[in-house]
Design a protein around this motif. Sequence first.
Motif: not given
Length: 261
Positions: A182, A189, A193, A197, A204, A220-222, A225, A231
């Motif tokens: 991360a 990311v 997206a 961040i 994510p 990459c998955t939130y 949120r 993703p």
Amino acid sequence: MKRSMGRPGAAERARTLAYGVADGVLAVPGVPYAPVTAHVTDENGRPLLLIPANSPVAVALQGEQDLPATLRISDVAPVALPDRVRGRAWLHGWLTEIPAEGRRDAALILSRLHPRSELLDLAGNKEWTVLALEVAEVEIDDPWGTATLEPEEYEAAAPDPFVAIEAGILEHLDEAHRPELAALVGDRVGDQAGTRIGTGGPAPVIRPLALDSYGMWLRCTYAARPAAGEPFDLRVVFPEPVRDLHTLRCVYRRMLAPQAS
């Protein structure tokens, strides 16, 4: 063979998919689909397929010199993720049965990747047989796109050097190094997206999806949120291609160690 610095070529990707780690299904005209118990490719990329001797495909081949067939391969990520299929390949060609005198050599090739009890006495085993597919055309569909390959181009390529150990590497990264992954890709990311961040929202979840000698794919998955977006997959390219495990470890240390400090 010409190579891209940041990605494997279509023929190399096809040889990797066909290597024998991914699941395969045989499609023969007029015969029910036959899941392949185990398969590998020889040094020229020719698939060798272990199947029950009483399977519809083996029965259809009896009395025939060969049969037109397609080996359909689906590459599934070893890490448990939604939408785990990473690529597909279709190897079209002509199916033949390995004669009894050649089954010992075929069993040795198969056993390097699939050490199964059925292979111990394959020459004298009446319950199992090995088929070979003489490749005439290859199609591939993966994150880099689609391609159709001539057999000479496919045969001249080599599979990715990490194909047989990729699953263990990805599982280790997922279990032990999610924070480092991360941190490694944080800004990229956020850019992809459409958000940033570190602006108060949850970061994510970054999980490894695929590895090759040129880099990694990350999912990459939130999760906390969903409104931040669906993703998506992000490509991280190594500074230079790596061809052995020692060099890969050195690259990982340089990429991940600063993130852990």
